[in-house]
Design a protein around this motif. Structure first.
Motif, mmCIF file in Angstrom:
data_model
loop_
_atom_site.group_PDB
_atom_site.id
_atom_site.type_symbol
_atom_site.label_atom_id
_atom_site.label_comp_id
_atom_site.label_asym_id
_atom_site.label_seq_id
_atom_site.Cartn_x
_atom_site.Cartn_y
_atom_site.Cartn_z
ATOM 1 N N LEU A 18 -2.409 29.547 22.387
ATOM 2 C CA LEU A 18 -1.012 29.502 21.951
ATOM 3 C C LEU A 18 -0.353 28.249 22.507
ATOM 4 C CD1 LEU A 18 0.059 33.183 22.682
ATOM 5 C CD2 LEU A 18 -0.510 32.194 20.462
ATOM 6 N N ARG A 19 0.544 27.664 21.739
ATOM 7 C CA ARG A 19 1.340 26.520 22.204
ATOM 8 C C ARG A 19 2.758 27.015 22.431
ATOM 9 N NH1 ARG A 19 4.278 23.147 18.903
ATOM 10 N NH2 ARG A 19 5.111 21.365 19.989
ATOM 11 N N ARG A 20 3.293 26.733 23.610
ATOM 12 C CA ARG A 20 4.660 27.134 23.946
ATOM 13 C C ARG A 20 5.349 25.989 24.658
ATOM 14 N NH1 ARG A 20 3.788 30.581 20.816
ATOM 15 N NH2 ARG A 20 3.642 32.798 21.194
ATOM 16 N N HIS A 21 6.677 26.001 24.599
ATOM 17 C CA HIS A 21 7.451 25.009 25.340
ATOM 18 C C HIS A 21 8.007 25.686 26.588
ATOM 19 C CE1 HIS A 21 9.642 21.321 25.966
ATOM 20 N NE2 HIS A 21 10.674 22.059 26.308
ATOM 21 N N ASP A 22 7.777 25.060 27.740
ATOM 22 C CA ASP A 22 8.297 25.552 29.017
ATOM 23 C C ASP A 22 9.589 24.797 29.292
ATOM 24 O OD1 ASP A 22 8.916 26.184 31.626
ATOM 25 O OD2 ASP A 22 6.913 25.774 32.411
ATOM 26 N N HIS A 23 10.709 25.491 29.160
ATOM 27 C CA HIS A 23 12.012 24.848 29.348
ATOM 28 C C HIS A 23 12.238 24.405 30.791
ATOM 29 C CE1 HIS A 23 13.298 25.532 25.260
ATOM 30 N NE2 HIS A 23 12.792 26.742 25.348
ATOM 31 N N ASP A 28 5.411 20.902 26.915
ATOM 32 C CA ASP A 28 4.658 21.806 26.063
ATOM 33 C C ASP A 28 3.430 22.281 26.827
ATOM 34 O OD1 ASP A 28 6.212 21.806 23.647
ATOM 35 O OD2 ASP A 28 5.546 19.747 23.327
ATOM 36 N N LEU A 29 3.051 23.522 26.553
ATOM 37 C CA LEU A 29 1.906 24.133 27.223
ATOM 38 C C LEU A 29 0.937 24.674 26.196
ATOM 39 C CD1 LEU A 29 3.891 26.433 29.697
ATOM 40 C CD2 LEU A 29 3.068 24.111 30.145
ATOM 41 N N LEU A 30 -0.331 24.698 26.568
ATOM 42 C CA LEU A 30 -1.326 25.457 25.831
ATOM 43 C C LEU A 30 -1.670 26.654 26.701
ATOM 44 C CD1 LEU A 30 -3.823 22.813 24.407
ATOM 45 C CD2 LEU A 30 -1.959 23.983 23.232
ATOM 46 N N LEU A 31 -1.490 27.837 26.153
ATOM 47 C CA LEU A 31 -1.811 29.063 26.869
ATOM 48 C C LEU A 31 -3.183 29.518 26.418
ATOM 49 C CD1 LEU A 31 1.625 30.864 26.471
ATOM 50 C CD2 LEU A 31 0.888 29.337 28.305
ATOM 51 N N VAL A 38 -0.841 21.972 30.774
ATOM 52 C CA VAL A 38 0.422 21.276 30.549
ATOM 53 C C VAL A 38 0.125 20.022 29.736
ATOM 54 C CG1 VAL A 38 2.384 20.130 31.630
ATOM 55 C CG2 VAL A 38 1.359 22.140 32.736
ATOM 56 N N LEU A 39 0.788 19.897 28.595
ATOM 57 C CA LEU A 39 0.616 18.723 27.731
ATOM 58 C C LEU A 39 1.655 17.681 28.120
ATOM 59 C CD1 LEU A 39 0.131 20.627 24.368
ATOM 60 C CD2 LEU A 39 -1.649 19.582 25.787
ATOM 61 N N ARG A 40 1.209 16.552 28.566
ATOM 62 C CA ARG A 40 2.103 15.500 29.045
ATOM 63 C C ARG A 40 2.343 14.449 27.962
ATOM 64 N NH1 ARG A 40 3.322 17.325 33.797
ATOM 65 N NH2 ARG A 40 1.689 18.024 35.193
ATOM 66 N N VAL A 46 1.532 15.711 19.315
ATOM 67 C CA VAL A 46 0.267 15.605 18.576
ATOM 68 C C VAL A 46 -0.282 16.994 18.283
ATOM 69 C CG1 VAL A 46 -2.112 14.763 18.645
ATOM 70 C CG2 VAL A 46 -0.270 13.339 19.565
ATOM 71 N N VAL A 47 -0.363 17.837 19.292
ATOM 72 C CA VAL A 47 -0.904 19.182 19.106
ATOM 73 C C VAL A 47 -0.016 19.991 18.153
ATOM 74 C CG1 VAL A 47 -1.450 21.361 20.274
ATOM 75 C CG2 VAL A 47 -2.141 19.183 21.294
ATOM 76 N N GLY A 48 1.270 19.763 18.190
ATOM 77 C CA GLY A 48 2.182 20.459 17.290
ATOM 78 C C GLY A 48 1.926 20.166 15.818
ATOM 79 N N LEU A 49 1.317 19.037 15.534
ATOM 80 C CA LEU A 49 0.988 18.681 14.155
ATOM 81 C C LEU A 49 -0.349 19.274 13.706
ATOM 82 C CD1 LEU A 49 2.131 14.943 14.172
ATOM 83 C CD2 LEU A 49 3.322 16.907 13.165
ATOM 84 N N CYS A 50 -1.076 19.874 14.626
ATOM 85 C CA CYS A 50 -2.385 20.465 14.317
ATOM 86 C C CYS A 50 -2.193 21.888 13.806
ATOM 87 C CB CYS A 50 -3.271 20.446 15.563
ATOM 88 S SG CYS A 50 -3.665 18.794 16.141
ATOM 89 N N ASP A 51 -1.815 21.986 12.543
ATOM 90 C CA ASP A 51 -1.507 23.284 11.947
ATOM 91 C C ASP A 51 -2.530 23.729 10.908
ATOM 92 O OD1 ASP A 51 -0.981 21.552 9.873
ATOM 93 O OD2 ASP A 51 1.158 21.996 9.772
ATOM 94 N N GLY A 52 -3.619 22.966 10.775
ATOM 95 C CA GLY A 52 -4.659 23.320 9.820
ATOM 96 C C GLY A 52 -4.399 22.828 8.411
#
Length: 90
Positions: A18-23, A28-31, A38-40, A46-52
């Motif tokens: 799962l991808r989530r944003h840690d406020h 952004d995080l990958l769970l 932690v995505l820096r 980039v990962v947010g655009l990976c929607d298949g």
């Protein structure tokens, strides 16, 4: 010219990821099962655009528009391939 295997690939997060944003961290995080990544920097974008639905070429093109002058064509495909080898993208 990009390799055909990379060009045809339409990356998406693996089912258990799962991808989530840690406020609190503003990151952004990958769970993953039993792990958090932690995505820096622009990695979350980039990962947010990976929607298949987008190919690697589509992702690179969109990022090139968002970040003119950035080396997305050389940096993004190997980054996505590393995530695939980790099992985080399918």
């Amino acid at each position: 010219m990009r390799a055909a295997a990379v060009t045809d690939w339409r990356p998406a997060l693996a089912p258990a990821i799962l991808r989530r944003h840690d406020h609190a961290r503003d990151a952004d995080l990958l769970l993953l099962p039993e792990r958090v990544v932690v995505l820096r920097g622009a990695a979350g974008t980039v990962v947010g655009l990976c929607d298949g639905t987008r190919s690697v070429d589509d992702i690179v093109d969109e990022l090139a528009e968002r970040f003119p002058g950035s080396p997305v064509a050389t940096d993004v495909p190997p980054f996505l391939e590393r995530l695939r080898k980790e099992g985080w993208l399918r």
